[in-house]
Design an enzyme around this catalytic site. Structure first.
Site, short mmCIF file in Angstrom:
data_model
loop_
_atom_site.label_atom_id
_atom_site.label_comp_id
_atom_site.label_asym_id
_atom_site.label_seq_id
_atom_site.Cartn_x
_atom_site.Cartn_y
_atom_site.Cartn_z
N SER A 96 1.15 -1.37 -0.13
CA SER A 96 -0.11 0.20 -0.01
C SER A 96 0.70 1.20 0.57
O SER A 96 1.96 1.07 0.24
CB SER A 96 -0.92 0.24 1.02
OG SER A 96 -1.64 -1.15 1.01
N1 SAH Z 1 -0.41 -5.38 4.31
C1 SAH Z 1 0.36 -5.13 2.87
C2 SAH Z 1 -0.41 -4.86 2.34
C3 SAH Z 1 -0.26 -6.32 0.84
S1 SAH Z 1 -1.93 -6.04 -0.75
C4 SAH Z 1 1.54 -5.08 3.08
O1 SAH Z 1 2.08 -4.00 3.52
O2 SAH Z 1 2.13 -5.05 1.63
C5 SAH Z 1 -2.88 -7.03 0.57
C6 SAH Z 1 -2.77 -8.36 0.48
O3 SAH Z 1 -2.94 -9.52 1.63
C7 SAH Z 1 -1.78 -9.58 -0.87
O4 SAH Z 1 -0.76 -9.90 -0.91
C8 SAH Z 1 -3.20 -10.56 -0.69
O5 SAH Z 1 -2.63 -11.96 -1.78
C9 SAH Z 1 -3.67 -11.05 0.75
N2 SAH Z 1 -4.69 -11.59 0.14
C10 SAH Z 1 -6.12 -11.22 -0.66
N3 SAH Z 1 -7.16 -12.06 0.14
C11 SAH Z 1 -6.66 -12.74 0.83
C12 SAH Z 1 -7.09 -13.64 2.71
N4 SAH Z 1 -8.32 -14.44 2.19
N5 SAH Z 1 -6.11 -14.01 2.86
C13 SAH Z 1 -5.10 -13.83 3.63
N6 SAH Z 1 -4.63 -13.04 2.91
C14 SAH Z 1 -5.21 -12.08 1.54
#
Ligand code: SAH
Length: 233
Positions: A85
């Site tokens: 993000s």
């Molecule tokens: N907090 C992260 C943002 C990553 S983007 C950071 O600081 O980099 C969101 C993430 O959520 C992605 O890596 C995606 O694979 C994950 N995601 C999507 N659906 C999910 C689920 N049902 N359970 C766990 N993770 C999930």
């Protein structure tokens, strides 16, 4: 003459040492300026959030070929169609849960591990769940190296992490069509959850969910665009 010599020794040392350190120094300076201009100047004032973001080397949480943009005002690709993000969003989501020492926080969507690291600087323990295994494993490696208070699990975050519930706060970093009931269940009485809600690839609403006794209230804070919350089923 003596004065001149001393000076040349110092200049020589500076010239010699500067290139060795310049990358790290440069990233440190970029990070301080990121926090001032993108985070503090836009209204994030929680001291612990600002301190954590000044501390965590964001560039180490993203793929090497993206690192030079680590402190820019935007999200960046981290592989597998996912993104880290934008720094402001991380600051906003951190401040809004009112993180404190003593808190146990659940994060859904570990991604790069950066949001988990920022939280780990402030709270007692961060439990974070990632559904894409290679992303979860890469994040786990760097988080394990830097923090003793972060646990990473590869699973579908829809179901939360029952074993360690209830949580003082829950941070969801992927956009869900609706708030997963197990997450509301695993939120402590008086706890706060921040979650983007809406259709994938369209503008979603960042929602703040608060639980007080049997009452669960939620309100929209701002429009956002997150990667979709996927399901393992
Ligand atoms: N907090 C992260 C943002 C990553 S983007 C950071 O600081 O980099 C969101 C993430 O959520 C992605 O890596 C995606 O694979 C994950 N995601 C999507 N659906 C999910 C689920 N049902 N359970 C766990 N993770 C999930």
């Amino acid at each position: 003459m003596k004065y001149f010599k001393q000076n040349s020794v110092i200049i020589f040392l500076l010239l010699f040492l500067y290139p060795l350190n310049s990358d790290a120094q440069d990233y440190t300076m970029q990070r301080q300026s990121m926090v001032e201009t993108q985070i503090r100047n836009r209204g994030i004032r929680d001291a612990s959030t600002l301190r954590a973001m000044r501390q965590v080397p964001r560039h180490l949480y993203i793929p090497e070929n993206q690192q030079r943009w680590a402190y820019e005002d935007r999200p960046l690709p981290i592989g597998y169609g996912q993104t880290i993000s934008q720094p402001y969003i991380v600051g906003y989501m951190t401040e809004i849960i009112k993180p404190k020492k003593g808190y146990r926080v659940l994060e859904i969507g570990t991604g790069s591990g950066y949001q988990a690291a920022v939280l780990a600087e402030i709270v007692d323990h961060v439990y974070t769940i990632e559904i894409v295994e290679p992303l979860g494993l890469t994040a786990k490696a760097i988080l394990d190296k830097n923090y003793e208070n972060v646990s990473v699990k590869i699973a579908d975050g829809y179901y939360g992490w029952e074993e360690f519930a209830p949580f003082d706060a829950i941070v969801v970093t992927a956009a869900a069509e609706y708030i997963p009931p197990p997450l509301i269940e695993q939120l402590k009485d008086g706890g706060r959850m921040i979650i983007p809600v809406g259709s994938p690839f369209r503008v979603q609403q960042l929602m703040l969910v608060e639980k007080k006794g049997d009452r669960v209230s939620s309100r929209s804070l701002m429009p956002v665009r997150f990667v979709p919350f996927t399901s393992g089923d």
